[in-house]
Design a protein around this motif. Structure first.
Motif, PDB file in Angstrom:
ATOM      1  N   GLY A   1     -12.166 -48.515  87.164  1.00 59.07           N
ATOM      2  CA  GLY A   1     -12.995 -49.710  87.166  1.00 59.07           C
ATOM      3  C   GLY A   1     -12.265 -51.014  86.949  1.00 59.07           C
ATOM      4  N   THR A   2     -10.938 -50.987  86.826  1.00 63.34           N
ATOM      5  CA  THR A   2     -10.181 -52.202  86.540  1.00 63.34           C
ATOM      6  C   THR A   2      -9.651 -52.848  87.817  1.00 63.34           C
ATOM      7  OG1 THR A   2      -8.097 -50.986  86.299  1.00 63.34           O
ATOM      8  CG2 THR A   2      -9.448 -51.258  84.319  1.00 63.34           C
ATOM      9  N   THR A   3      -9.337 -54.141  87.706  1.00 65.13           N
ATOM     10  CA  THR A   3      -8.708 -54.816  88.843  1.00 65.13           C
ATOM     11  C   THR A   3      -7.264 -54.355  89.011  1.00 65.13           C
ATOM     12  OG1 THR A   3      -8.192 -56.687  87.393  1.00 65.13           O
ATOM     13  CG2 THR A   3     -10.177 -56.849  88.759  1.00 65.13           C
ATOM     14  N   ASP A   4      -6.687 -53.736  87.975  1.00 58.11           N
ATOM     15  CA  ASP A   4      -5.359 -53.140  88.128  1.00 58.11           C
ATOM     16  C   ASP A   4      -5.414 -52.025  89.176  1.00 58.11           C
ATOM     17  OD1 ASP A   4      -4.566 -54.801  86.067  1.00 58.11           O
ATOM     18  OD2 ASP A   4      -4.785 -53.254  84.531  1.00 58.11           O
ATOM     19  N   LEU A   5      -6.442 -51.190  89.081  1.00 58.18           N
ATOM     20  CA  LEU A   5      -6.623 -50.121  90.059  1.00 58.18           C
ATOM     21  C   LEU A   5      -6.877 -50.697  91.447  1.00 58.18           C
ATOM     22  CD1 LEU A   5      -6.976 -47.142  90.809  1.00 58.18           C
ATOM     23  CD2 LEU A   5      -9.364 -47.315  90.069  1.00 58.18           C
TER      24      LEU A   5
ATOM     25  N   LEU B   1     -18.147 -52.009  73.382  1.00 60.44           N
ATOM     26  CA  LEU B   1     -18.546 -51.122  74.470  1.00 60.44           C
ATOM     27  C   LEU B   1     -17.309 -50.674  75.237  1.00 60.44           C
ATOM     28  CD1 LEU B   1     -21.375 -53.455  75.788  1.00 60.44           C
ATOM     29  CD2 LEU B   1     -21.777 -51.333  74.570  1.00 60.44           C
ATOM     30  N   THR B   2     -17.489 -49.724  76.138  1.00 61.17           N
ATOM     31  CA  THR B   2     -16.401 -49.405  77.059  1.00 61.17           C
ATOM     32  C   THR B   2     -16.362 -50.467  78.148  1.00 61.17           C
ATOM     33  OG1 THR B   2     -17.738 -48.089  78.594  1.00 61.17           O
ATOM     34  CG2 THR B   2     -16.817 -46.948  76.670  1.00 61.17           C
ATOM     35  N   PHE B   3     -15.215 -50.547  78.817  1.00 58.19           N
ATOM     36  CA  PHE B   3     -15.098 -51.520  79.903  1.00 58.19           C
ATOM     37  C   PHE B   3     -16.111 -51.226  81.009  1.00 58.19           C
ATOM     38  CE2 PHE B   3     -13.196 -53.299  83.778  1.00 58.19           C
ATOM     39  CZ  PHE B   3     -12.907 -54.585  83.346  1.00 58.19           C
TER      40      PHE B   3
ATOM     41  N   ARG C   1     -18.096 -57.615  91.908  1.00 62.65           N
ATOM     42  CA  ARG C   1     -18.743 -57.668  90.596  1.00 62.65           C
ATOM     43  C   ARG C   1     -19.824 -58.741  90.548  1.00 62.65           C
ATOM     44  NH1 ARG C   1     -13.284 -57.046  86.846  1.00 62.65           N
ATOM     45  NH2 ARG C   1     -13.023 -54.795  87.169  1.00 62.65           N
ATOM     46  N   ALA C   2     -19.569 -59.858  91.221  1.00 60.60           N
ATOM     47  CA  ALA C   2     -20.531 -60.961  91.198  1.00 60.60           C
ATOM     48  C   ALA C   2     -21.845 -60.602  91.879  1.00 60.60           C
ATOM     49  CB  ALA C   2     -19.920 -62.196  91.855  1.00 60.60           C
TER      50      ALA C   2
ATOM     51  N   TYR D   1      -7.356 -43.013  85.310  1.00 57.36           N
ATOM     52  CA  TYR D   1      -7.549 -42.567  83.934  1.00 57.36           C
ATOM     53  C   TYR D   1      -8.722 -43.312  83.287  1.00 57.36           C
ATOM     54  CZ  TYR D   1      -2.984 -40.578  84.851  1.00 57.36           C
ATOM     55  OH  TYR D   1      -1.953 -39.869  85.416  1.00 57.36           O
ATOM     56  N   ASP D   2      -9.189 -42.771  82.181  1.00 57.99           N
ATOM     57  CA  ASP D   2     -10.351 -43.363  81.514  1.00 57.99           C
ATOM     58  C   ASP D   2     -10.046 -44.722  80.902  1.00 57.99           C
ATOM     59  OD1 ASP D   2     -11.993 -41.231  82.142  1.00 57.99           O
ATOM     60  OD2 ASP D   2     -11.599 -40.169  80.274  1.00 57.99           O
ATOM     61  N   ASP D   3      -8.816 -44.909  80.444  1.00 54.36           N
ATOM     62  CA  ASP D   3      -8.462 -46.161  79.800  1.00 54.36           C
ATOM     63  C   ASP D   3      -6.953 -46.369  79.892  1.00 54.36           C
ATOM     64  OD1 ASP D   3      -7.366 -44.440  77.834  1.00 54.36           O
ATOM     65  OD2 ASP D   3      -9.221 -44.511  76.665  1.00 54.36           O
ATOM     66  N   GLN D   4      -6.505 -47.523  79.390  1.00 51.72           N
ATOM     67  CA  GLN D   4      -5.086 -47.863  79.485  1.00 51.72           C
ATOM     68  C   GLN D   4      -4.223 -46.934  78.639  1.00 51.72           C
ATOM     69  OE1 GLN D   4      -3.538 -51.677  77.854  1.00 51.72           O
ATOM     70  NE2 GLN D   4      -3.181 -52.188  79.993  1.00 51.72           N
ATOM     71  N   VAL D   5      -4.761 -46.468  77.522  1.00 58.97           N
ATOM     72  CA  VAL D   5      -4.009 -45.529  76.684  1.00 58.97           C
ATOM     73  C   VAL D   5      -3.684 -44.273  77.481  1.00 58.97           C
ATOM     74  CG1 VAL D   5      -4.107 -44.064  74.640  1.00 58.97           C
ATOM     75  CG2 VAL D   5      -4.967 -46.421  74.528  1.00 58.97           C
ATOM     76  N   GLY D   6      -4.653 -43.791  78.250  1.00 55.31           N
ATOM     77  CA  GLY D   6      -4.426 -42.625  79.086  1.00 55.31           C
ATOM     78  C   GLY D   6      -3.353 -42.868  80.138  1.00 55.31           C
ATOM     79  N   VAL D   7      -3.316 -44.086  80.658  1.00 56.74           N
ATOM     80  CA  VAL D   7      -2.281 -44.441  81.644  1.00 56.74           C
ATOM     81  C   VAL D   7      -0.896 -44.350  81.005  1.00 56.74           C
ATOM     82  CG1 VAL D   7      -1.394 -46.271  83.135  1.00 56.74           C
ATOM     83  CG2 VAL D   7      -3.861 -45.936  82.929  1.00 56.74           C
ATOM     84  N   PHE D   8      -0.754 -44.917  79.813  1.00 60.57           N
ATOM     85  CA  PHE D   8       0.553 -44.903  79.147  1.00 60.57           C
ATOM     86  C   PHE D   8       0.962 -43.483  78.761  1.00 60.57           C
ATOM     87  CE2 PHE D   8      -0.397 -49.477  77.632  1.00 60.57           C
ATOM     88  CZ  PHE D   8       0.102 -49.977  78.821  1.00 60.57           C
TER      89      PHE D   8
END
Length: 278
Positions: free
Chosen positions: A162-166, A92-94, A118-119, A181-188
């Motif tokens: 949606g990430t804790t990085d953000l 699935l997606t994250f 999240r909890a 971005y949609d995913d980490q690949v997009g970030v890079f």
């Protein structure tokens, strides 16, 4: 006839109920592969993302048992009584993994950080791993040589939605120029295009990214964990009856040293990296 001992009776009833609940809870800490609590009795259905990356899982193959999280799942499945071929993976997606509501899995593993927000909408196991954050940047980035959060805040940042990085960039570092971005690949890709100066990621993710995905980049600093990020946990649909059983098996793996062995095998950080406290 009136009850002369209402408090005693209430206490006795309460004690009996507590004992019954405790017994029920203990009983829920065990199960068999045909347990009715499973999404598909006879199988342990585990969610993860598409794709998956080393060192968490190797060669985009959760089924391989290689990589920290893949190996952990098969150790956990064995502890719960499942054979290797009784583990099935759902990709699935994250965002789909962490969203509230019904899930097509018993639980998911995908470096999902346990946070209070999240909890409120999903269930979690106990934490199985916690990592510092790493700053990833290309040569010439203004974050190279930074010694404080104030230095870092002046840069242009990027992170996946949606990430804790953000959340880290916005809530801990206090960065105001953050592209999503949609995913980490997009970030890079954005970093390579010069649209952002840097990103953050868990140290193991950053080590792989700078070795394989973006080898021209490097880790330029280590940052402390977010106080609201308790670490990575297995994610369940909210209220899942499987949590006590899975948690008991995970506790056994932690106490037996199995999880630490997997950390030592797959998640090795460089102790010489510079640290920015705040």
């Amino acid at each position: 006839m009136s009850d002369r001992f209402p408090m005693i009776r209430a206490l006795a009833t309460g004690a009996m109920m507590a004992a019954t609940l405790a017994f029920a809870a203990q009983a829920q800490e065990t199960g068999t592969p045909d347990d009715a609590r499973l999404l598909h009795p006879g199988m342990l259905t585990v969610g993860t993302s598409d794709p998956v990356y080393p060192p968490w899982m190797m060669n985009d193959s959760p089924e391989s048992g290689e990589g920290f999280e893949s190996a952990l799942i098969y150790a956990l499945a064995d502890q719960m009584g499942f054979a290797h071929d009784q583990v099935q993976w759902v990709r699935l997606t994250f965002e789909q993994i962490i969203a509230p509501g019904d899930k097509p899995f018993d639980f998911a593993i995908n470096q999902v950080s346990v946070t209070p927000a999240r909890a409120e909408v999903v269930g979690f196991s106990q934490v199985y791993y916690q990592s510092d954050k790493a700053v990833i940047a290309l040569p010439g980035s203004p974050v190279i040589g930074a010694s404080s959060f104030a230095d870092l805040r002046a840069a242009r940042w990027g992170a996946a939605i949606g990430t804790t990085d953000l959340a880290y960039l916005e809530n801990v570092m206090g960065a105001t120029d953050v592209a999503v971005y949609d995913d980490q690949v997009g970030v890079f890709q954005a970093m390579q295009a010069g649209q952002i100066d840097a990103t953050v990621a868990a140290v193991p993710t950053a080590l792989f990214a700078t070795a394989v995905q973006l080898p021209e980049a490097s880790i330029v600093a280590i940052l402390p964990p977010d106080a609201n990020d308790e670490g990575h946990g297995l994610l369940f649909p909210q209220g899942s009856a499987l949590i006590p059983w899975v948690d008991a098996a995970l506790t056994h793996l932690i106490e037996a040293g199995t999880v630490q062995e997997l950390v030592n095998t797959w998640l090795v950080a460089d102790p010489t990296l510079p640290i920015i406290a705040e």
